[in-house]
Scaffold this active site. Structure first.
Site, PDB file in Angstrom:
ATOM      1  CD  GLU A   1      -8.960   1.606   1.807  1.00 39.30           C
ATOM      2  OE1 GLU A   1      -8.171   1.570   1.918  1.00 39.30           O
ATOM      3  OE2 GLU A   1      -9.161   2.165   1.165  1.00 39.30           O
TER       4      GLU A   1
ATOM      5  CB  CYS B   1      -1.853   0.116   7.280  1.00 41.94           C
ATOM      6  SG  CYS B   1      -2.025   2.296   6.443  1.00 41.94           S
TER       7      CYS B   1
HETATM    8  P1  NAD Z   1      -7.488  -7.794  11.043  1.00 43.21           P
HETATM    9  O1  NAD Z   1      -7.106  -7.978   9.877  1.00 43.21           O
HETATM   10  O2  NAD Z   1      -6.472  -8.632  12.014  1.00 43.21           O
HETATM   11  O3  NAD Z   1      -8.552  -7.438  11.799  1.00 43.21           O
HETATM   12  C1  NAD Z   1      -9.494  -6.425  10.985  1.00 43.21           C
HETATM   13  C2  NAD Z   1     -10.767  -6.855  11.988  1.00 43.21           C
HETATM   14  O4  NAD Z   1     -10.901  -7.854  11.062  1.00 43.21           O
HETATM   15  C3  NAD Z   1     -10.879  -6.674  13.087  1.00 43.21           C
HETATM   16  O5  NAD Z   1     -12.174  -6.406  13.366  1.00 43.21           O
HETATM   17  C4  NAD Z   1     -11.324  -7.958  13.471  1.00 43.21           C
HETATM   18  O6  NAD Z   1     -12.249  -8.472  14.668  1.00 43.21           O
HETATM   19  C5  NAD Z   1     -11.751  -9.031  12.412  1.00 43.21           C
HETATM   20  N1  NAD Z   1     -11.707 -10.110  11.868  1.00 43.21           N
HETATM   21  C6  NAD Z   1     -10.646 -11.120  12.409  1.00 43.21           C
HETATM   22  N2  NAD Z   1     -10.604 -11.898  11.934  1.00 43.21           N
HETATM   23  C7  NAD Z   1     -11.501 -11.837  11.824  1.00 43.21           C
HETATM   24  C8  NAD Z   1     -12.670 -13.448  10.962  1.00 43.21           C
HETATM   25  N3  NAD Z   1     -11.502 -14.600  10.125  1.00 43.21           N
HETATM   26  N4  NAD Z   1     -13.514 -13.312   9.878  1.00 43.21           N
HETATM   27  C9  NAD Z   1     -13.764 -11.821  10.411  1.00 43.21           C
HETATM   28  N5  NAD Z   1     -13.380 -10.662  10.405  1.00 43.21           N
HETATM   29  C10 NAD Z   1     -12.766 -11.211  11.090  1.00 43.21           C
HETATM   30  O7  NAD Z   1      -6.320  -6.249  11.292  1.00 43.21           O
HETATM   31  P2  NAD Z   1      -4.932  -5.818  12.696  1.00 43.21           P
HETATM   32  O8  NAD Z   1      -4.051  -7.136  12.936  1.00 43.21           O
HETATM   33  O9  NAD Z   1      -7.185  -5.065  12.910  1.00 43.21           O
HETATM   34  O10 NAD Z   1      -5.094  -5.114  11.337  1.00 43.21           O
HETATM   35  C11 NAD Z   1      -3.276  -4.668  10.697  1.00 43.21           C
HETATM   36  C12 NAD Z   1      -3.963  -4.731   9.465  1.00 43.21           C
HETATM   37  O11 NAD Z   1      -4.382  -3.849   8.972  1.00 43.21           O
HETATM   38  C13 NAD Z   1      -2.644  -4.855   8.945  1.00 43.21           C
HETATM   39  O12 NAD Z   1      -1.837  -5.374   7.721  1.00 43.21           O
HETATM   40  C14 NAD Z   1      -2.691  -3.369   8.706  1.00 43.21           C
HETATM   41  O13 NAD Z   1      -1.757  -3.097   7.749  1.00 43.21           O
HETATM   42  C15 NAD Z   1      -3.876  -3.467   7.945  1.00 43.21           C
HETATM   43  N6  NAD Z   1      -4.388  -1.778   7.935  1.00 43.21           N
HETATM   44  C16 NAD Z   1      -4.756  -1.294   6.812  1.00 43.21           C
HETATM   45  C17 NAD Z   1      -5.377  -0.402   7.056  1.00 43.21           C
HETATM   46  C18 NAD Z   1      -4.912   0.503   5.427  1.00 43.21           C
HETATM   47  O14 NAD Z   1      -5.989   1.574   5.754  1.00 43.21           O
HETATM   48  N7  NAD Z   1      -5.049   0.305   4.646  1.00 43.21           N
HETATM   49  C19 NAD Z   1      -5.347   0.727   8.096  1.00 43.21           C
HETATM   50  C20 NAD Z   1      -4.770   0.110   9.122  1.00 43.21           C
HETATM   51  C21 NAD Z   1      -4.768  -1.227   8.981  1.00 43.21           C
END
Ligand code: NAD
Length: 432
Positions: free
Chosen positions: A173, A207
């Protein structure tokens, strides 16, 4: 261009032309496939080894929704409870064991979930892991039976790569830039309120927020005062004082969003306060396609407006970019909405409102391409966390019925074999 690149680009051009979409086209292609099977039946029979499938009335064939096993749910920070627990509900309903990994950015929620949630659930089957990037990397080295990830496309790619090592299926997602086309025929005040609400809710850290507006120069002239009015109505003349206007989650994110304010010209807002991580609800005009604000998901309270000449111009603009999580269209003309719906591709679609499509549980929610893979919400959550296990239960006796499929093969057995394996539809075809 290599032959493969040429082929893919040819098919992509056909896809963009919209020709595969009409129902008649699909039926015609399926009929053609049926003709192929009819006309080439003998060739196929000769060219393939017999590799039979069979279902008879004496058997019981069904799909069993089996849990995957041990699943991993990784959540983001922007709705840290919702985006961890809504998938969890589906995973539990489907019968899985679950490891949850909340975002480390929202520390208070992370701590709360880690310390208290396990007390409510069976600790044999449900666990919360608190982890930053390094530890999550190590966590992902383990074999899970399903991974449900919500976050950015770049981390989604990392998660999918880790999953691929174990051939673990994933739901991703993700996010991206959600376009919002505003046609010339609409109630401008309604549009402004619905767009401003979707964009500035949670200080833009949503998002499915409309990421940018596409409209004509004339519509921009009408939209700007209406947006100013809506922002004032929602958050008072000084949004900083409003209890209903949020803040950016952290300093790093604040710096990133603040830098995007330098694109185009600020028509509304633009004020910031690093100490509070406050960025005012902001509308940018005269934004160019190659400005920084158009290169990444904004994920903050900034709304750029880009002008287009027509609905087809807007469609071309949208189709020249990654497929978004949702596409918004505002128009009182049904044919405009239909045209955009038919000529574009996105995870979801919402006409004349923002965000509300995802509140309907019967509508599966998810992205496509760069904005994600898979879907959930309501029944789809259960389906996502279930493996559709096809099962055939056959009696142990009646062996004479099986004789035709056993070698040595002889032509006189073919009619019986065909009768046992044919698929009856409009025409009969036999797939070996
Ligand atoms: P992110 O990708 O930075 O982090 C998401 C998760 O991944 C966190 O738990 C983080 O600890 C983990 N993570 C981060 N880097 C990692 C790595 N290198 N390896 C493994 N895990 C890692 O996203 P965010 O900043 O928390 O959220 C914002 C993003 O999420 C935006 O792009 C937003 O659009 C998207 N989002 C999508 C939805 C949806 O339903 N489609 C909902 C909410 C947010």
């Amino acid at each position: 261009m290599s032959p493969h690149a040429e082929l893919v680009s040819r098919l992509r051009a056909a896809w963009l032309s919209g020709k595969t979409r009409p129902m008649e086209y699909r039926l015609a292609q399926l009929e053609a496939l049926g003709r192929f099977l009819d006309e080439k039946k003998q060739d196929i029979l000769e060219a393939t080894a017999a590799d039979m499938r069979k279902a008879t009335q004496l058997d019981s064939a069904f799909i069993r929704k089996d849990p995957y096993g041990v699943v991993l749910i990784i959540g983001p920070w922007n709705y840290p409870i919702n985006l961890l627990l809504v998938p969890l509900i589906g995973a539990i309903a489907a019968g899985n064991c679950v490891v949850m990994k909340p975002s480390e950015i929202t520390r208070n929620v992370e701590r709360l979930v880690a310390e208290t949630l396990p007390r409510y659930l069976d600790e044999d089957c449900f666990a919360v892991v608190t982890a930053g990037v390094e530890e999550t990397t190590r966590l992902l080295e383990n074999k899970f039976d399903y991974i449900f990830f919500t976050g950015s496309p770049s981390v989604g790619r990392i998660v999918m790569t880790a999953a691929a090592k174990h051939l673990t299926p994933v739901t991703l997602e993700l996010g991206g830039k959600n376009p919002c086309y505003v046609s010339d025929s609409c109630n401008v005040q309604n549009v402004a309120r619905r767009v401003a609400w979707g964009r500035f809710f949670n200080a833009g850290q949503t998002c499915v927020a409309p990421d940018y507006v596409l409209c004509s120069v004339e519509m921009q002239e009408k939209l700007l005062p209406a947006l100013r009015e809506a922002i004032t109505e929602f958050y008072s003349p000084n949004p900083r004082e409003s209890p209903d206007f949020g803040r950016i989650v952290g300093d790093r994110q604040f710096q990133r969003v603040q830098a995007l304010l330098h694109s185009g010209h600020t028509a509304i807002g633009g004020q910031t306060d690093a100490g509070e991580r406050y960025i005012a609800p902001t509308v940018l005009v005269e934004v160019q396609q190659d400005d920084p604000v158009m290169q990444e998901e904004i994920f903050g309270p900034i709304l750029p407006i880009l002008t287009v000449a027509s609905v087809d111009d807007a469609i071309a603009f949208i189709n020249a970019r990654e497929r978004p999580l949702v596409l918004y269209v505002f128009s009182s003309r049904k044919e405009v909405v239909k045209r955009v719906l038919e000529r574009t591709s996105s995870g979801g679609f919402c006409a004349n409102d923002t965000i509300m499509h995802m509140t309907i549980p019967s509508l599966p929610f998810g992205g496509i391409g760069q904005s994600g893979l898979g879907r959930y919400h309501g029944r789809s959550s259960f389906e996502t966390f279930s493996h559709q296990r096809s099962a055939l239960l056959r009696g142990a006796g009646r062996e004479t019925l099986n004789t035709p499929r056993y070698p040595p093969y002889a032509p006189h057995r073919l009619p019986l074999l065909r009768a046992a394996t044919e698929t009856k539809r409009r025409a009969t075809c036999l797939l070996l």
